[in-house]
Motif scaffolding. Structure first.
Motif, PDB file in Angstrom:
ATOM      1  N   GLY A   1      61.779  14.478 -26.122  1.00  0.00           N
ATOM      2  CA  GLY A   1      60.983  15.610 -25.962  1.00  0.00           C
ATOM      3  C   GLY A   1      59.764  15.259 -27.145  1.00  0.00           C
ATOM      4  O   GLY A   1      59.886  14.469 -28.128  1.00  0.00           O
ATOM      5  N   VAL A   2      58.588  15.610 -26.774  1.00  0.00           N
ATOM      6  CA  VAL A   2      57.335  15.599 -27.430  1.00  0.00           C
ATOM      7  C   VAL A   2      57.838  16.451 -28.773  1.00  0.00           C
ATOM      8  O   VAL A   2      57.402  15.969 -30.049  1.00  0.00           O
ATOM      9  CB  VAL A   2      56.022  15.994 -26.845  1.00  0.00           C
ATOM     10  N   THR A   3      58.005  17.577 -28.636  1.00  0.00           N
ATOM     11  CA  THR A   3      58.469  18.288 -29.775  1.00  0.00           C
ATOM     12  C   THR A   3      59.543  17.727 -30.764  1.00  0.00           C
ATOM     13  O   THR A   3      59.335  17.590 -31.920  1.00  0.00           O
ATOM     14  CB  THR A   3      58.783  19.806 -29.341  1.00  0.00           C
TER      15      THR A   3
ATOM     16  N   LYS B   1      61.966  13.326 -16.230  1.00  0.00           N
ATOM     17  CA  LYS B   1      61.739  14.550 -16.079  1.00  0.00           C
ATOM     18  C   LYS B   1      61.699  14.985 -14.515  1.00  0.00           C
ATOM     19  O   LYS B   1      60.790  15.038 -14.021  1.00  0.00           O
ATOM     20  CB  LYS B   1      60.492  15.127 -16.710  1.00  0.00           C
TER      21      LYS B   1
ATOM     22  N   ARG C   1      55.874   9.593 -20.737  1.00  0.00           N
ATOM     23  CA  ARG C   1      57.017  10.173 -20.260  1.00  0.00           C
ATOM     24  C   ARG C   1      57.078  10.177 -18.848  1.00  0.00           C
ATOM     25  O   ARG C   1      57.690   9.640 -18.128  1.00  0.00           O
ATOM     26  CB  ARG C   1      57.562  11.165 -20.924  1.00  0.00           C
TER      27      ARG C   1
ATOM     28  N   MET D   1      66.253  21.825 -23.815  1.00  0.00           N
ATOM     29  CA  MET D   1      65.900  21.873 -25.042  1.00  0.00           C
ATOM     30  C   MET D   1      66.643  20.402 -25.739  1.00  0.00           C
ATOM     31  O   MET D   1      67.678  20.277 -25.611  1.00  0.00           O
ATOM     32  CB  MET D   1      65.742  22.856 -26.130  1.00  0.00           C
TER      33      MET D   1
ATOM     34  N   SER E   1      64.718  22.562 -29.600  1.00  0.00           N
ATOM     35  CA  SER E   1      63.113  22.360 -29.540  1.00  0.00           C
ATOM     36  C   SER E   1      62.449  21.986 -28.277  1.00  0.00           C
ATOM     37  O   SER E   1      63.277  21.243 -27.332  1.00  0.00           O
ATOM     38  CB  SER E   1      62.662  21.102 -30.465  1.00  0.00           C
ATOM     39  N   GLY E   2      61.404  22.357 -27.820  1.00  0.00           N
ATOM     40  CA  GLY E   2      60.763  22.086 -26.493  1.00  0.00           C
ATOM     41  C   GLY E   2      59.417  22.497 -26.545  1.00  0.00           C
ATOM     42  O   GLY E   2      58.933  23.456 -27.325  1.00  0.00           O
TER      43      GLY E   2
ATOM     44  N   TYR F   1      67.147  19.232 -13.179  1.00  0.00           N
ATOM     45  CA  TYR F   1      67.235  20.795 -13.495  1.00  0.00           C
ATOM     46  C   TYR F   1      68.030  21.452 -12.315  1.00  0.00           C
ATOM     47  O   TYR F   1      68.675  22.502 -12.720  1.00  0.00           O
ATOM     48  CB  TYR F   1      65.672  21.066 -13.739  1.00  0.00           C
TER      49      TYR F   1
ATOM     50  N   ARG G   1      75.145  16.979 -17.830  1.00  0.00           N
ATOM     51  CA  ARG G   1      73.744  17.237 -17.485  1.00  0.00           C
ATOM     52  C   ARG G   1      73.345  15.702 -17.254  1.00  0.00           C
ATOM     53  O   ARG G   1      72.479  15.430 -16.155  1.00  0.00           O
ATOM     54  CB  ARG G   1      72.883  17.611 -18.755  1.00  0.00           C
TER      55      ARG G   1
ATOM     56  N   GLU H   1      72.058  18.332 -25.734  1.00  0.00           N
ATOM     57  CA  GLU H   1      70.894  18.960 -25.398  1.00  0.00           C
ATOM     58  C   GLU H   1      71.243  20.552 -25.416  1.00  0.00           C
ATOM     59  O   GLU H   1      72.473  20.843 -24.949  1.00  0.00           O
ATOM     60  CB  GLU H   1      70.030  18.749 -24.097  1.00  0.00           C
TER      61      GLU H   1
ATOM     62  N   LEU I   1      66.355  13.520 -23.198  1.00  0.00           N
ATOM     63  CA  LEU I   1      64.902  13.609 -22.587  1.00  0.00           C
ATOM     64  C   LEU I   1      64.395  13.238 -24.019  1.00  0.00           C
ATOM     65  O   LEU I   1      64.371  14.024 -24.890  1.00  0.00           O
ATOM     66  CB  LEU I   1      64.634  14.865 -22.125  1.00  0.00           C
TER      67      LEU I   1
HETATM   68  C1  PLP Z   1      65.892  18.436 -20.655  1.00  0.00           C
HETATM   69  C2  PLP Z   1      64.914  18.862 -21.616  1.00  0.00           C
HETATM   70  N1  PLP Z   1      65.012  18.389 -23.056  1.00  0.00           N
HETATM   71  C3  PLP Z   1      64.112  18.409 -23.673  1.00  0.00           C
HETATM   72  C4  PLP Z   1      62.908  19.085 -23.508  1.00  0.00           C
HETATM   73  C5  PLP Z   1      61.752  19.120 -24.595  1.00  0.00           C
HETATM   74  O1  PLP Z   1      60.725  18.380 -24.299  1.00  0.00           O
HETATM   75  P1  PLP Z   1      59.346  18.709 -24.957  1.00  0.00           P
HETATM   76  O2  PLP Z   1      59.372  18.931 -26.482  1.00  0.00           O
HETATM   77  O3  PLP Z   1      58.386  17.340 -24.523  1.00  0.00           O
HETATM   78  O4  PLP Z   1      58.946  19.916 -24.122  1.00  0.00           O
HETATM   79  C6  PLP Z   1      62.558  19.576 -22.215  1.00  0.00           C
HETATM   80  C7  PLP Z   1      61.294  20.105 -21.724  1.00  0.00           C
HETATM   81  O5  PLP Z   1      60.473  19.382 -21.194  1.00  0.00           O
HETATM   82  C8  PLP Z   1      63.591  19.292 -21.302  1.00  0.00           C
HETATM   83  O6  PLP Z   1      63.520  19.627 -20.080  1.00  0.00           O
END
Ligand code: PLP
Length: 391
Positions: free
Chosen positions: A289-291, A223, A121, A262, A332-333, A228, A213, A258, A287
């Motif tokens: 997300g890894v989670t 990112k 990412r 998250m 999730s995040g 942000y 957003r 989102e 985004l």
């Molecule tokens: C906008 C946004 N969405 C989702 C996530 C969740 O991503 P991750 O699961 O990689 O932390 C994040 C955090 O990095 C974020 O900033």
């Protein structure tokens, strides 16, 4: 010839402490460019800290310039940066960051959770920001070394961790919106507590289409700090409405995208009467997300209900809430891991989202934590993705 990547190899050490730790993983066939300067005065570690406020003793820095390419990576005492006042990251937001954690298992070993996804990412954010390409595995090795040096900072607890913040900024020392000819990649670490203590506290969201957003063709799937900073104003308006986070909507059909920072999941009985866990697809405004990816991987393996990456609109959600087809909703995040959603304030109404049972949320939180701390193996993450820092 410009050097395209930096290398974690050919490790050299300046300063003193703990040579056995430093040399532990150096072998002669690995030419290490990494230079390590250890802090002569390590800080004492506070028992409990607010997230993001106390940093460890060292940081990693790697400089790049168009003329000389990547310089040798340097692990050095944590300290301020010196930047040119015209620096392009300060003026035009040419920068990006990442966020991942290192966990200490019951076995005392330290593990990163799917760090290659963060590296991937980060590389994609760098491309979008017109920052130079870097070697993902070399950077990961440098991060691993930094964490190894800072291992005493990783809390001895299943419910806390060390947060890793890789950052990449344009340091072009002249004005003008252009590709930077100089850049700095650095990594800092800080302690992070757990959201587990508050896991039963579902968050409230404010849903209003007046703020966006991310948009198609934009950079919401990267990112970058600008995404942000721009969200802050809406966040404070959400608080004015008594809500904790913004539920970001998109488009005329008010797609749910989102929640705060998250990704979002809806566990429901869908329009076709099927039990489904759904999250919006990665179409450029979400985004990756890894989670999010890990939840998709885990629940697809459960094979107990439909798991979909699909569009979800406010109209669909409201109708499902009215018909009591919603089981749970959660964000999730890396920071919050799994965060149940309890209320959504929308069009003057406070919509109640069921979250008493937390069936999926608690099960997922447990499974993810177990994988992160090494208490459980997971075929997919364990085999290829989990790095054991203290291997
Ligand atoms: C906008 C946004 N969405 C989702 C996530 C969740 O991503 P991750 O699961 O990689 O932390 C994040 C955090 O990095 C974020 O900033």
């Amino acid at each position: 010839m410009v050097q395209a990547t930096f290398s974690a190899r050919r490790e050299k050490i300046k300063g003193q402490p703990n040579p056995s730790l430093i040399f532990a993983r150096v072998s002669s066939h690995q030419a290490a460019d990494l230079v390590v300067q250890l802090s002569p005065a390590p800080k004492s570690k506070p028992a409990e800290v607010d997230f993001g406020s106390v940093f460890t003793d060292h940081m990693l820095t790697v400089e790049w310039s168009l003329t000389e390419g990547w310089q040798a990576p340097l692990i050095r005492p944590f300290g301020n940066l010196s930047l040119h006042p015209a620096c392009s990251s300060l003026h035009y937001g040419i920068q990006l960051f990442e966020g991942l954690k290192v966990y200490r298992g019951d076995d005392g070993r330290l593990r990163l959770f799917r760090p290659t996804l963060n590296m991937k990412r980060m590389a994609s954010s760098a491309k979008r920001a017109c920052l130079p390409a870097f070697d993902q595995s070399e950077l990961l090795e440098c991060i691993r070394r930094l964490v190894e040096i800072e291992q005493d900072w990783v809390p001895h607890s299943n419910s806390a961790s060390l947060y890793i913040r890789p950052t990449f900024i344009g340091t072009e020392p002249s004005l003008g919106v252009k590709k930077p000819a100089r850049a700095l990649l650095y990594v800092i670490l800080c302690q992070a507590g757990s959201y587990f203590d508050t896991k039963n506290e579902a968050v409230s969201l404010w849903a209003d289409p007046k703020y966006t957003r991310a948009w198609k063709g934009g950079s919401g799937d990267c990112k970058m700090g600008g995404n942000y900073g721009c969200s802050l104003f809406a966040q404070y308006e959400a608080e004015d409405y008594g809500c904790q986070q913004v539920l970001w909507l998109y488009g005329d059909d008010q797609q749910i995208t989102e929640a705060g920072t998250m990704n979002i999941f809806l566990h429901w009985i869908n329009e076709d009467g099927e039990e489904e866990l759904a999250t919006p697809p990665l179409d450029g405004i979400i985004l990756p997300g890894v989670t999010r990816q890990s939840i998709l991987d885990i629940t697809r393996e459960w094979n107990e209900f439909l798991v979909s990456e699909r569009y979800l609109t406010m109209a669909q959600l409201c109708s499902a809430l009215r018909q009591q087809r919603v089981r749970e909703m959660f964000g999730s995040g890396t920071a919050a891991m799994i965060c149940p959603i309890g209320h959504i304030f929308y069009q003057g109404e406070n919509l109640h989202v069921p979250c008493q049972d937390q069936q999926i949320t608690s099960r997922l939180a447990k499974e993810l934590t177990d994988i992160q701390v090494g208490a459980r193996t997971h075929a997919r993450t364990q085999k290829t993705e989990v790095n054991d820092v203290s291997r």
